[in-house]
Design a protein around this motif. Structure first.
Motif, short mmCIF file in Angstrom:
data_model
loop_
_atom_site.label_atom_id
_atom_site.label_comp_id
_atom_site.label_asym_id
_atom_site.label_seq_id
_atom_site.Cartn_x
_atom_site.Cartn_y
_atom_site.Cartn_z
N PHE A 114 0.83 -1.21 0.00
CA PHE A 114 0.00 0.00 0.00
C PHE A 114 0.86 1.26 0.00
CE2 PHE A 114 -1.59 3.50 2.52
CZ PHE A 114 -2.69 3.86 1.77
N ARG A 136 1.90 1.96 -3.45
CA ARG A 136 0.88 2.26 -4.44
C ARG A 136 0.14 3.54 -4.18
NH1 ARG A 136 -0.88 -3.12 -3.43
NH2 ARG A 136 -2.74 -2.24 -2.48
N ALA A 137 0.11 4.03 -2.94
CA ALA A 137 -0.81 5.11 -2.58
C ALA A 137 -0.65 6.33 -3.48
CB ALA A 137 -0.57 5.51 -1.12
N GLY A 182 -4.09 9.08 -0.94
CA GLY A 182 -4.12 7.66 -0.62
C GLY A 182 -5.35 7.19 0.11
N THR A 220 -7.23 4.15 -1.67
CA THR A 220 -6.52 2.88 -1.54
C THR A 220 -6.61 2.34 -0.12
OG1 THR A 220 -4.98 3.60 -3.26
CG2 THR A 220 -4.32 1.72 -1.92
N ARG A 235 -10.06 0.89 0.53
CA ARG A 235 -10.21 -0.46 -0.03
C ARG A 235 -9.47 -1.49 0.82
NH1 ARG A 235 -9.49 2.59 -4.76
NH2 ARG A 235 -7.27 2.02 -4.90
N PHE A 236 -8.33 -1.10 1.33
CA PHE A 236 -7.56 -1.99 2.20
C PHE A 236 -8.33 -2.27 3.49
CE2 PHE A 236 -3.95 -2.36 5.37
CZ PHE A 236 -3.65 -3.67 5.05
#
Length: 541
Positions: free
Chosen positions: A13, A16-17, A25, A28, A31-32
């Protein structure tokens, strides 16, 4: 989710954020969070929705005619103890009685669900060190808090949709008002938990403090409703649980009351954001007191007591107060039942056939026992929390074996269950004004069933940390069966899936030692197998 899996996911994460700004972020991270809660949120939402949606059919079974429903509404005018428990009745329709009977409790459960979600994704992440890893990436300062509140919003939104859709047949406007009110209570305590999480470094303490505020809100509502017949008390109006009642679902809805939820959430959310921006990650405004600790910590049992004494104290006070409230309700049991044979049958299925008062007392004792099962499961699973947070490793690195370490916590769990049941029985006896001996004995008879569910938690935890949360599902099923099973006339074979279904209905019925001894033997066996499995497996890292 194991610690290794969580660490890998958080590392991914952080990469990717991307993005910039205070909320970078957030999507993301949301979703996590929903992925991590893919079991917990549906389970909470499903159980709460089931409790609400099953109520109209249960009430129709008990109060099948308009005259019987009108009589219930009239009884609320004369019974302050029943108003304190359920609130006033604003409509004698099935929808109105559903909002009266379960609305406030659904709001409380939504509040518990919400505070757990928010603390899990804020303070718990900081306490474990995962938040620091995430913050090392391009993540906005307020993104974790925003994602946690959005996760709570998703859960409460789904709950509101299920309630509104499921009760639409009773009246679309009333169903929508009830669904939004329950979700509103949930979001009030989500934002309140976000504030509390800024003041303490312990996720467990944050949950406890927010839960205490939720309990205070319920007590304020109960005190206000016991004093008035129309919900006009100031105490009712200063409680968020009271706002749900004041929205008057299925009874000339007051839509403007819902604006109170919106305003309170906005103010509390803004406060949480402001506080979060004024502290460092992992820190709090009320830091943990530095050591050395005072008192004796010379054994694993003493350490377990130090860690869980606040929990024991909170449950003890809660059970004493709940017992006193149940005792007050019992005084009006005969008036509540009246000539309604169906109500009498349900109470007798729950509490035995030794007379309506004894049956009602046995029902209240049984409810205390089923709630106490939640206490023992939470205390047993403290072992799981100590292991996954890696606080158990330094303790076990010394001259403390796994069995001594585990038995310290189990002593608090199983011994505490006896204590809170005795205090609940004390409150029940004092509230009703009855002889204490039979009531305290009836409370102790519930202990083997409580221990059995706690022992199952020991078994699941001993086998694998990933299985440990399943103990909550089992305890929740036992509570669900005991609460709505008799009203739905569930077959006895299904009721016997709960250990409480095998106990004698005391006070009133004759004592039966065989099921009590069998349950104690089962509990001992499960604990033994669970501790044996814990001794052989590796600890999670």
């Amino acid at each position: 989710m194991t610690a290794t899996t969580t660490s890998t996911a958080t590392s991914a994460f952080a990469v990717r954020a991307g993005g910039s700004g205070q909320l970078a972020g957030t999507g993301t991270l949301l979703r996590f969070a929903l992925r991590r809660d893919r079991v917990m949120i549906p389970l909470w939402v499903g159980v709460i929705a089931l409790l609400v949606l099953s109520m109209p059919s249960s009430l129709e079974t008990v109060y099948s005619t308009p005259a019987e429903r009108a009589a219930v509404a009239q009884q609320m005018l004369t019974s302050s103890s029943l108003r304190a428990t359920y609130g006033p009745v604003f409509s004698d329709s099935l929808g109105g009685l559903t909002a009266w009977r379960i609305g406030g409790y659904a709001g409380v459960f939504a509040g518990i669900m919400s505070l757990l979600i928010v603390v899990r994704h804020t303070r718990d992440e900081e306490e474990s060190g995962r938040q620091e890893m995430i913050s090392a990436g391009m993540v906005g300062r307020r993104a974790p808090l925003t994602a946690a509140l959005l996760a709570a919003f998703v859960a409460n939104g789904a709950l509101a949709l299920l309630i509104a859709g499921g009760l639409a047949g009773q009246g679309g406007a009333g169903a929508l008002a009830l669904g939004l009110g329950v979700a509103g209570v949930g979001m009030i305590f989500a934002t309140m938990a976000a504030i509390v999480a800024q003041f303490t470094e312990s996720a467990r303490l944050a949950k406890g403090l927010t839960g205490g505020l939720l309990g205070a809100a319920f007590v304020l509502r109960a005190a206000g409703d016991s004093a008035t017949t129309d919900g006009s008390s100031v105490l009712t109006w200063i409680s968020p649980v009271g706002w749900l009642e004041e929205s008057r679902a299925f009874a000339d809805e007051r839509w403007w009351v819902l604006l109170l939820f919106v305003a309170a959430c906005a103010v509390q959310g803004a406060t949480a954001y402001e506080l979060a921006g004024r502290r460092d990650v992992g820190m709090s405004f009320l830091p943990t007191r530095p050591g050395p600790a005072s008192g004796r910590l010379g054994s694993a049992g003493a350490l377990a007591w130090r860690l869980q004494r606040g929990t024991v104290l909170g449950w003890s006070l809660g059970f004493l107060a709940a017992g006193a409230a149940f005792g007050g309700i019992t005084k009006g049991a005969a008036d509540l039942v009246g000539d309604n044979d169906k109500t009498r049958e349900i109470i007798e299925r729950m509490g035995g056939q030794s007379g309506i008062t004894d049956a009602f007392l046995a029902t209240m004792v049984g409810m205390l026992g089923m709630v106490a099962a939640l206490y023992v499961v939470s205390c047993v699973l403290r072992l799981h929390g100590e292991e996954t947070s890696q606080r158990a490793e330094p303790v076990l690195a010394g001259a403390v074996g796994r069995l001594r370490w585990a038995c310290g916590h189990l002593t608090v769990a199983f011994g505490g269950a006896v204590l809170i049941m005795l205090l609940g029985g004390l409150g029940l006896g004092l509230g009703y004004g009855a002889e204490l001996g039979p009531i305290l004995g009836a409370c102790l008879v519930q202990v083997p069933a409580i221990w059995t569910l706690g022992a199952l938690a020991v078994l699941l935890y001993g086998l694998s940390p990933q299985l440990a949360p399943g103990a909550w599902a089992v305890a929740g099923l036992a509570l669900l069966l005991g609460w709505i099973g008799p009203a739905l006339n569930v077959p006895q074979t299904v009721m016997n899936l709960s250990p409480f279904g095998h106990l004698p209905k005391l006070p009133g019925d004759e004592m039966a030692w065989t099921p009590v001894l069998i349950l104690m033997g089962i509990a001992a066996g499960l604990v033994g197998v669970g501790l044996g499995a814990l001794r052989r497996r590796d600890l999670s890292g």
